[in-house]
Design a protein around this motif. Structure first.
Motif, PDB file in Angstrom:
ATOM      1  N   ARG A 159      -5.249   4.711   1.784  1.00 31.46           N
ATOM      2  CA  ARG A 159      -3.996   5.283   1.287  1.00 31.46           C
ATOM      3  C   ARG A 159      -2.794   4.736   2.048  1.00 31.46           C
ATOM      4  NH1 ARG A 159      -2.909  11.721   0.846  1.00 31.46           N
ATOM      5  NH2 ARG A 159      -2.870  11.546   3.127  1.00 31.46           N
ATOM      6  N   ALA A 160      -2.919   4.568   3.349  1.00 29.36           N
ATOM      7  CA  ALA A 160      -1.809   4.014   4.133  1.00 29.36           C
ATOM      8  C   ALA A 160      -1.469   2.608   3.663  1.00 29.36           C
ATOM      9  CB  ALA A 160      -2.173   4.012   5.614  1.00 29.36           C
ATOM     10  N   ARG A 187       7.389  10.371   2.204  1.00 28.97           N
ATOM     11  CA  ARG A 187       5.977   9.997   2.298  1.00 28.97           C
ATOM     12  C   ARG A 187       5.067  11.168   1.950  1.00 28.97           C
ATOM     13  NH1 ARG A 187       3.042   5.886   6.385  1.00 28.97           N
ATOM     14  NH2 ARG A 187       0.896   6.263   5.695  1.00 28.97           N
ATOM     15  N   ARG A 188       5.418  12.371   2.390  1.00 28.20           N
ATOM     16  CA  ARG A 188       4.601  13.545   2.075  1.00 28.20           C
ATOM     17  C   ARG A 188       4.560  13.785   0.561  1.00 28.20           C
ATOM     18  NH1 ARG A 188       7.064  16.052   6.581  1.00 28.20           N
ATOM     19  NH2 ARG A 188       8.456  17.166   5.164  1.00 28.20           N
ATOM     20  N   GLU A 189       5.714  13.605  -0.093  1.00 23.59           N
ATOM     21  CA  GLU A 189       5.738  13.796  -1.540  1.00 23.59           C
ATOM     22  C   GLU A 189       4.879  12.755  -2.229  1.00 23.59           C
ATOM     23  OE1 GLU A 189       6.599  13.545  -5.626  1.00 23.59           O
ATOM     24  OE2 GLU A 189       7.159  11.938  -4.217  1.00 23.59           O
ATOM     25  N   TRP A 190       4.941  11.522  -1.772  1.00 21.13           N
ATOM     26  CA  TRP A 190       4.117  10.445  -2.337  1.00 21.13           C
ATOM     27  C   TRP A 190       2.641  10.755  -2.129  1.00 21.13           C
ATOM     28  CZ3 TRP A 190       0.461   6.962  -0.687  1.00 21.13           C
ATOM     29  CH2 TRP A 190       0.221   5.859  -1.514  1.00 21.13           C
ATOM     30  N   GLU A 191       2.275  11.200  -0.946  1.00 23.48           N
ATOM     31  CA  GLU A 191       0.874  11.497  -0.642  1.00 23.48           C
ATOM     32  C   GLU A 191       0.367  12.679  -1.450  1.00 23.48           C
ATOM     33  OE1 GLU A 191       0.654  11.916   3.581  1.00 23.48           O
ATOM     34  OE2 GLU A 191       0.498   9.741   3.928  1.00 23.48           O
ATOM     35  N   SER A 192       1.252  13.610  -1.814  1.00 23.58           N
ATOM     36  CA  SER A 192       0.819  14.742  -2.643  1.00 23.58           C
ATOM     37  C   SER A 192       0.426  14.271  -4.039  1.00 23.58           C
ATOM     38  CB  SER A 192       1.932  15.787  -2.741  1.00 23.58           C
ATOM     39  OG  SER A 192       3.006  15.332  -3.556  1.00 23.58           O
ATOM     40  N   ARG A 193       1.021  13.160  -4.499  1.00 24.01           N
ATOM     41  CA  ARG A 193       0.672  12.603  -5.812  1.00 24.01           C
ATOM     42  C   ARG A 193      -0.590  11.746  -5.740  1.00 24.01           C
ATOM     43  NH1 ARG A 193       4.542   9.026  -7.455  1.00 24.01           N
ATOM     44  NH2 ARG A 193       5.865   9.193  -5.606  1.00 24.01           N
TER      45      ARG A 193
END
Length: 398
Positions: A159-160, A187-193
């Motif tokens: 993911r990174a 980044r947190r919002e992107w990772e939630s998707r």
């Protein structure tokens, strides 16, 4: 590439905006995994001389209900080994989505395919609309637990890497004044998707991945003895197409996303999506049903896709059998399937074998009452029973 399905636009690879194709995703993940993919090429679409057929509708990720129903039907033992002998097991599609354990269901099916062949039987896992959706990237019904099932020790690293790819792509393609602030909140919002396991899931359902390749080795429609099996149904639009033509079209479109738009796999009248056999007024569609049976040399059509009130339901004088009973806990954990043997059709309802009626009216009501008596109270079938009883009280026109 993006397509529109029922008003929703989505990236076919399921990783829209990341600037990386499924092929590159596969190459990247193979460097980490190095594992082989699974293949199950379909060699035929029709079988004859089969003495016993067990047909199960939509599973939707409920492994425990699936296993319990297989044991009810004497297909597997307590260790989940094939005990069906020469039985043909048909699963009419929609293994996937909604529930948490689709991956476990697929793995068991893969194992049973091999074990059944060795015993003289066969497993037919048909392509449903949710199998197609997972391949072309419509992920609206994938549960969080499904992604979690694909998470492994490399998921953080994967993911990174995709996040960095995403950032670099935006920097190269957007004007400076339109660039977002790539801070921790972004980044947190992107990772939630894109939760951990998302990218592994997408590769697994690509045509290079274990499950994508497995699904693409299957059919959308088959015929065993005198019975047609498919997920949604055959509409008037496709009644003239052969089984081979339908199966080739579906697989070709799922293998090549450029063929999806306007094709059979996305068509609401296509075999993966059509609901007319389950919902249309019987008197309006009876001639179409007769035409389907004549064209394919069949006695009956078995479909899933449209959830019943909780039992196998015959329509069109038992020429159409609906077997999506709502097996998954998402739909109430209703446990039933179809058995064809000795020239007759039966429902296996919570472990008890009930003959299916060949007509509507009182005999259908009696069958449904027998099934309802087997359900934990209150049975969801009482609603359907009441509807049929009310219809039978209406006097017919002279």
């Amino acid at each position: 590439m993006e397509v529109d399905v029922k008003g929703h636009r989505f990236a076919l690879a399921g990783v829209g905006g990341l600037g990386m194709t499924a092929r590159l995703l596969g190459l990247f993940l193979l460097l980490l995994w190095g594992g082989p993919t699974y293949s199950s090429a379909s060699a035929a679409d029709a079988w004859t001389g089969v003495q016993r057929i067990v047909a199960i509708g939509d599973v939707h990720g409920d492994y425990q209900q699936w296993v319990t129903l297989l044991r009810d039907a004497q297909i597997i033992d307590q260790k989940n080994r094939w005990t069906g002998g020469a039985t043909h097991l048909v699963q009419t599609g929609d293994i996937l989505d909604r529930g948490p354990d689709s991956r476990k269901v697929m793995e068991l099916l893969m194992t049973l395919e091999t074990q059944a062949r060795r015993a003289g039987g066969q497993v037919h896992a048909l392509i449903g609309n949710h199998e197609a959706m997972n391949i072309y990237g419509d992920l609206r019904y994938v549960s969080a637990q499904e992604y979690e099932a694909f998470r492994d020790r490399n998921s953080e690293k994967v993911r990174a890497s995709f996040y960095q790819q995403h950032v670099e792509t935006l920097k190269k393609t957007l004007p400076l004044e339109e660039l977002p602030e790539f801070d921790e909140a972004y980044r947190r919002e992107w990772e939630s998707r894109y939760p951990l396991g998302f990218f592994e899931h997408r590769y697994a359902f690509s045509n290079q991945g274990r499950y994508g390749k497995w699904i693409l080795g299957h059919d959308a429609i088959i015929k065993i003895n005198d019975t047609l099996f498919l997920h949604g149904g055959l509409s008037p639009k496709y009644v003239g197409d052969s089984m081979q033509a339908i199966n080739l079209k579906v697989r070709a479109e799922l293998e090549d996303p450029s063929k999806l738009e306007g094709g059979i796999a996305l068509d609401e009248e296509g075999p993966l999506w059509y609901r007319g056999l389950a919902l249309a007024e019987e008197n309006l569609l009876m001639s179409h049903v007769e035409q389907v049976l004549e064209n394919y040399g069949a006695r009956r059509i078995v479909v899933g896709h449209t959830v019943t009130e909780g039992a196998v339901v015959p329509r069109f004088r038992a020429k159409v059998l609906l077997i999506d009973v709502g097996l998954s806990a998402v739909y109430g954990a209703r446990r039933a399937c179809l058995i064809l043997e000795g020239g007759r059709a039966y429902a296996l309802h919570r472990g008890k074998k009930l003959p299916l009626p060949l007509a509507s009216g009182p005999v259908l009501i009696e069958y449904l009452k027998q099934a309802a008596a087997l359900d934990p109270p209150p049975s969801p079938l009482h609603k359907l029973i009441g509807q049929i009883e009310a219809q039978n009280l209406v006097p017919t026109a002279p």
